[in-house]
Design an enzyme around this catalytic site. Structure first.
Site, PDB file in Angstrom:
ATOM      1  N   GLY A 201       0.937  -1.126   0.057  1.00  0.00           N
ATOM      2  CA  GLY A 201       0.132  -0.025   0.026  1.00  0.00           C
ATOM      3  C   GLY A 201       0.820   1.193  -0.076  1.00  0.00           C
TER       4      GLY A 201
ATOM      5  CG  HIS B 299      -2.081  -9.792  16.041  1.00  0.00           C
ATOM      6  ND1 HIS B 299      -3.198 -10.677  16.606  1.00  0.00           N
ATOM      7  CD2 HIS B 299      -2.571  -8.989  15.176  1.00  0.00           C
ATOM      8  CE1 HIS B 299      -4.409 -10.325  16.204  1.00  0.00           C
ATOM      9  NE2 HIS B 299      -4.214  -9.113  15.499  1.00  0.00           N
TER      10      HIS B 299
ATOM     11  CB  THR C 238      -8.692 -10.453  11.694  1.00  0.00           C
ATOM     12  OG1 THR C 238      -9.004  -9.112  11.615  1.00  0.00           O
ATOM     13  CG2 THR C 238      -9.982 -11.482  11.358  1.00  0.00           C
TER      14      THR C 238
ATOM     15  NE  ARG D  45      -8.634 -10.276  19.806  1.00  0.00           N
ATOM     16  CZ  ARG D  45      -7.542  -9.295  19.899  1.00  0.00           C
ATOM     17  NH1 ARG D  45      -7.552  -8.527  20.666  1.00  0.00           N
ATOM     18  NH2 ARG D  45      -6.764  -9.325  18.965  1.00  0.00           N
TER      19      ARG D  45
ATOM     20  CG  HIS E 278       0.867  -8.616  13.340  1.00  0.00           C
ATOM     21  ND1 HIS E 278       0.414  -9.220  12.466  1.00  0.00           N
ATOM     22  CD2 HIS E 278       0.029  -7.500  13.447  1.00  0.00           C
ATOM     23  CE1 HIS E 278      -0.584  -8.574  11.572  1.00  0.00           C
ATOM     24  NE2 HIS E 278      -0.684  -7.574  12.392  1.00  0.00           N
TER      25      HIS E 278
ATOM     26  CD  GLU F  82       5.153  -3.867   9.268  1.00  0.00           C
ATOM     27  OE1 GLU F  82       4.377  -4.239   8.463  1.00  0.00           O
ATOM     28  OE2 GLU F  82       5.692  -4.728  10.156  1.00  0.00           O
TER      29      GLU F  82
HETATM   30  P1  FAD Z   1       3.911  -4.220   2.104  1.00  0.00           P
HETATM   31  O1  FAD Z   1       2.589  -4.273   2.018  1.00  0.00           O
HETATM   32  O2  FAD Z   1       4.490  -5.662   2.912  1.00  0.00           O
HETATM   33  O3  FAD Z   1       4.929  -4.211   0.933  1.00  0.00           O
HETATM   34  C1  FAD Z   1       6.495  -4.249   0.810  1.00  0.00           C
HETATM   35  C2  FAD Z   1       6.816  -4.510  -0.314  1.00  0.00           C
HETATM   36  O4  FAD Z   1       8.027  -4.479  -0.359  1.00  0.00           O
HETATM   37  C3  FAD Z   1       6.348  -5.783  -0.995  1.00  0.00           C
HETATM   38  O5  FAD Z   1       5.857  -5.493  -2.455  1.00  0.00           O
HETATM   39  C4  FAD Z   1       7.785  -6.569  -1.016  1.00  0.00           C
HETATM   40  O6  FAD Z   1       7.735  -7.643  -2.178  1.00  0.00           O
HETATM   41  C5  FAD Z   1       8.572  -5.303  -1.318  1.00  0.00           C
HETATM   42  N1  FAD Z   1      10.167  -5.486  -0.790  1.00  0.00           N
HETATM   43  C6  FAD Z   1      10.490  -5.703   0.307  1.00  0.00           C
HETATM   44  N2  FAD Z   1      11.895  -5.695   0.105  1.00  0.00           N
HETATM   45  C7  FAD Z   1      12.282  -5.538  -1.130  1.00  0.00           C
HETATM   46  C8  FAD Z   1      13.460  -5.402  -1.993  1.00  0.00           C
HETATM   47  N3  FAD Z   1      14.741  -5.558  -1.124  1.00  0.00           N
HETATM   48  N4  FAD Z   1      13.629  -5.214  -3.155  1.00  0.00           N
HETATM   49  C9  FAD Z   1      12.194  -4.807  -3.820  1.00  0.00           C
HETATM   50  N5  FAD Z   1      10.987  -5.187  -3.236  1.00  0.00           N
HETATM   51  C10 FAD Z   1      11.173  -5.303  -1.923  1.00  0.00           C
HETATM   52  N6  FAD Z   1      -2.732  -3.612   9.371  1.00  0.00           N
HETATM   53  C11 FAD Z   1      -3.954  -2.596   9.467  1.00  0.00           C
HETATM   54  O7  FAD Z   1      -3.902  -1.473   9.632  1.00  0.00           O
HETATM   55  N7  FAD Z   1      -5.226  -3.500   9.277  1.00  0.00           N
HETATM   56  C12 FAD Z   1      -5.451  -4.604   9.275  1.00  0.00           C
HETATM   57  O8  FAD Z   1      -6.559  -5.407   9.226  1.00  0.00           O
HETATM   58  C13 FAD Z   1      -4.360  -5.508   9.174  1.00  0.00           C
HETATM   59  N8  FAD Z   1      -4.210  -6.694   8.870  1.00  0.00           N
HETATM   60  C14 FAD Z   1      -2.931  -7.728   8.951  1.00  0.00           C
HETATM   61  C15 FAD Z   1      -3.034  -9.035   8.612  1.00  0.00           C
HETATM   62  C16 FAD Z   1      -2.082  -9.733   8.520  1.00  0.00           C
HETATM   63  C17 FAD Z   1      -1.967 -11.074   8.273  1.00  0.00           C
HETATM   64  C18 FAD Z   1      -0.532  -9.063   8.318  1.00  0.00           C
HETATM   65  C19 FAD Z   1       0.750  -9.750   8.187  1.00  0.00           C
HETATM   66  C20 FAD Z   1      -0.570  -7.514   8.492  1.00  0.00           C
HETATM   67  C21 FAD Z   1      -1.530  -6.777   8.601  1.00  0.00           C
HETATM   68  N9  FAD Z   1      -1.984  -5.493   9.219  1.00  0.00           N
HETATM   69  C22 FAD Z   1      -2.694  -4.681   8.953  1.00  0.00           C
HETATM   70  C23 FAD Z   1      -0.351  -4.800   8.935  1.00  0.00           C
HETATM   71  C24 FAD Z   1      -0.411  -4.306   7.467  1.00  0.00           C
HETATM   72  O9  FAD Z   1      -0.865  -5.181   6.640  1.00  0.00           O
HETATM   73  C25 FAD Z   1       1.044  -3.922   6.990  1.00  0.00           C
HETATM   74  O10 FAD Z   1       1.604  -3.335   8.226  1.00  0.00           O
HETATM   75  C26 FAD Z   1       1.064  -3.030   5.901  1.00  0.00           C
HETATM   76  O11 FAD Z   1       0.298  -3.530   4.677  1.00  0.00           O
HETATM   77  C27 FAD Z   1       2.429  -2.784   5.279  1.00  0.00           C
HETATM   78  O12 FAD Z   1       2.584  -2.114   4.130  1.00  0.00           O
HETATM   79  P2  FAD Z   1       3.749  -1.490   3.258  1.00  0.00           P
HETATM   80  O13 FAD Z   1       3.150  -0.931   2.392  1.00  0.00           O
HETATM   81  O14 FAD Z   1       4.526  -0.844   4.485  1.00  0.00           O
HETATM   82  O15 FAD Z   1       4.469  -3.005   2.981  1.00  0.00           O
END
Ligand code: FAD
Length: 627
Positions: free
Chosen positions: A18, A249, A265, A269, A388, A413
């Protein structure tokens, strides 16, 4: 010199979750030629796994909600260690980012009046999570991808080429960042399928690489969460803050062993599920800490009334912030009141009808049916804590998402500060939209403002190639899978949910041994799709990030949010004023420094009652009105 494919971009976004997609959309809309690079398949980032929803104070379900209440909840959840400015921007801008997603084509669940529906989640005073059943992340990613496709269609019309101004490089891993006179000049990596190298020359790079969970043996995170962005930032001279704060988590699957750690999830709860121990006792009432006592119900009757009459009752203790619930489950299991598999029961079956469960939690129903042969409309689930989310991350300017190195930005993140010592559920999806947009905007502005483009130095490129090839050329080197296993053991056993001085010292010694071994990692085979080689390259990232976590965990002699010290069980107001900053010395060793937590503006402090602030702050801070 190996044959290297080269590309030139204005902005390169590493990560297609995202944060990365939202950043890339903004950079492209600001007129920048933008690349999106993703280690996994396009659309398979962590964001897609998000279930519960995105927190935004839209006030659709309870009109008392507004950004100030969201800000307060976020600061409380983070135990006041949050970067207050990030928490403020996040609370103010999240509703606009959600509404904007609907203009991109997202379709959230609705209230009876047709507004975007919002659900309850731990630590949020009002129903606040915009959601699509329990598949919110999927809708978020689908929508952002659709927006990118629409931008590509515009480019096709204008330039005759879909990829003219925004292109996705999927299954491409970045291993190094380059600099010219201290400014970012590019990124180097390899295509996972072919093993061929690729160079991106670009003055602005946005890290959106997600978290670090794969350093732990029980985790909800998937294979790509190896802390690459954190390590790339460190190696380029940027800093990480507060890496001791990891969120365990409370509810991961505990059985069968093959699926241990997979997330259950929090919506279970939020939608009425309760936690019980093996004696059948609803135990969370015994674990409400003083700082939260005023906001949580004291009896099951009051807690149950809250679901239908939240204005006149207090919330169930199952909806305490995640760190509190995870510690409570840990204590129950340790006291011998856990299940055979080492968890507790999460029961929604006795609380909601099968139809309600199937409508609100379709993915959970299938997850348990298929993976554990449990029908959650009839039986309780077995759950326990799982690693988590990482609250610590790249230190950024709150308004621009800029890291300490010119041209480097971070969002989602991988960045630190926003969530303090503990993230509230739902605050990550909104965080990555708010700060993804900001990172894209400011990376574009940075590039536009440059008078000359920094250049990639051939010597740096040679060194990157050499480092990438080294594991392939090492006959009889250490096995990457064995090293990964050993690293996960150290982190899981010694730097886990409950920490102790002696164990943390032991972890640091063991990580030092692992550092030596990882330098000798070998990956037999060629460069074409060779997962052992990929892991060998990821290991040095996991190691350095783990060193930051272990060292910071030893240094912080208090318990707060996602950092629990058995030997220092209480929060210490003096430590609330301290960010632990992790950087690398010239020799590549991890170094920690103390930095003051930014002082909150008086009008934000006024949003809290003084008696509440007194639980977190020193008398001196309160006397001088600063925090
Ligand atoms: P990500 O969506 O993980 O994207 C990281 C990207 O970086 C990926 O495309 C990966 O391939 C890429 N990448 C990594 N290293 C490299 C590299 N060296 N070179 C090139 N690409 C690379 N949060 C909420 O707010 N609400 C929820 O309901 C929720 N539910 C969740 C359920 C689960 C099962 C999990 C695991 C997490 C949940 N979270 C939730 C947390 C949230 O989903 C994540 O914190 C968030 O999506 C992280 O988004 P991001 O864009 O930072 O990273």
């Amino acid at each position: 010199m190996a044959n290297i494919e080269k590309h030139h971009y204005d902005v390169v976004v590493i990560g297609a979750g995202g944060a990365g997609l939202r950043a890339a959309i903004e950079a492209r809309m600001a007129g920048m030629k933008t690349a999106i690079i993703s280690k996994s398949l396009f659309g398979k980032a962590h964001t897609v796994m998000a279930e519960g929803g995105a927190a935004a104070a839209m006030g659709n379900v309870n009109s008392n909600d507004n950004w100030m209440v969201h800000f307060r909840d976020t600061m409380r959840g983070g135990k006041f260690l949050n970067n207050f400015r990030m928490a403020e921007l996040h609370a103010k801008e999240a509703p606009d980012r959600i509404w904007e997603l609907e203009t991109y084509g997202a379709l959230f669940d609705r209230t009876k009046e047709g507004k975007i529906s919002q659900r309850n989640f731990g630590g949020h005073e009002y129903p606040r999570l915009a959601h699509v059943g329990d598949r919110t992340g999927l809708e978020l990613i689908r929508t952002l991808q659709q927006k990118i496709v629409s931008l590509q269609q515009e480019d096709k019309k204008q330039y005759g080429d879909y990829d003219a101004r925004i292109r996705v490089f999927a299954e491409t891993t970045i291993t190094e960042l380059f600099q010219d006179n201290g400014k970012i000049s590019g990124a180097f990596g390899y295509y996972r399928e072919t093993g061929e190298f690729v160079l991106f020359e670009a003055p602005a790079i946005i890290l959106a690489t997600g978290g670090v969970g794969k350093s732990y043996k029980v985790t909800s995170n998937s294979w790509e969460y190896t802390g690459d962005g954190h390590a790339l930032a460190l190696r380029s001279g940027a800093t990480l803050i507060n890496m001791e704060f990891l969120q365990f988590h409370p509810t991961g699957m505990v059985w069968p062993p093959s699926v241990k750690g997979i997330l259950v999830t929090e919506s279970v709860r939020g939608d009425g599920g309760i936690l019980k121990n093996s004696d059948g006792k609803r135990f969370m009432f015994d674990y409400v800490p003083d700082v939260f006592r005023k906001q949580y119900a004291e009896t099951p009757e009051e807690a149950d009334r809250w679901y239908t009459d939240p204005d006149n009752n207090r919330r169930p203790p199952e909806l305490l912030p995640r760190d509190e619930v995870a510690r409570a489950i840990n204590s129950e299991v340790k006291a011998g009141r856990g299940t055979k598999a080492g968890g507790v029961y999460l029961d929604i079956a006795s609380r909601r009808t099968p139809a309600e469960i199937l409508k609100a939690l379709p993915s959970m129903y299938h997850q348990f049916k298929e993976l554990a042969d449990v029908d959650i409309t009839k039986q309780p689930m077995e759950v326990g804590p799982t690693c988590h989310y990482v609250m610590g991350g790249v230190e950024v300017d709150p308004d621009t998402a800029a890291a300490a190195v010119p041209g480097l930005f971070a969002a989602g993140e991988v960045s630190g500060g926003m969530h303090g010592s503990n993230r509230l559920g739902g605050n990550s999806l909104s965080d990555l939209l708010v700060f993804g947009k900001r990172a894209g905007e400011h990376a574009a502005a940075y590039t536009a403002g440059l008078s000359a483009r920094p250049a990639v130095k051939p010597a740096e490129l040679d060194a990157a190639v050499e480092a990438a090839l080294a594991p392939l050329q090492r006959d009889g080197g250490e096995n990457p899978y064995a090293l990964h296993h050993d690293l996960q053991e150290v982190m899981g056993d010694l730097v886990g949910i409950i920490r102790r001085k002696g164990e943390l010292e032991e972890s640091i010694a063991k990580l030092a041994e692992l550092r030596e071994r990882i330098q000798k990692v070998g990956a037999p085979g060629g460069r074409q799709y060779n997962p052992g080689w990929h892991l060998a390259l990821d290991l040095r990232n996991m190691l350095v990030v783990s060193e930051c976590t272990a060292k910071a965990a030893l240094e912080r002699s208090e318990s707060r949010g996602g950092h629990t010290r058995e030997d220092f069980p209480k929060m210490d107001p003096v430590w609330r004023k301290v960010n632990l900053v992790c950087s690398l010395t010239e020799a590549g060793d991890v170094e920690l420094t103390h930095q003051p937590v930014p002082t909150m503006r008086p009008e934000l402090l006024d949003l809290f009652e003084r008696s509440e602030l007194g639980k977190y702050m020193t008398d001196e801070e309160l006397t001088h009105g600063a925090a």
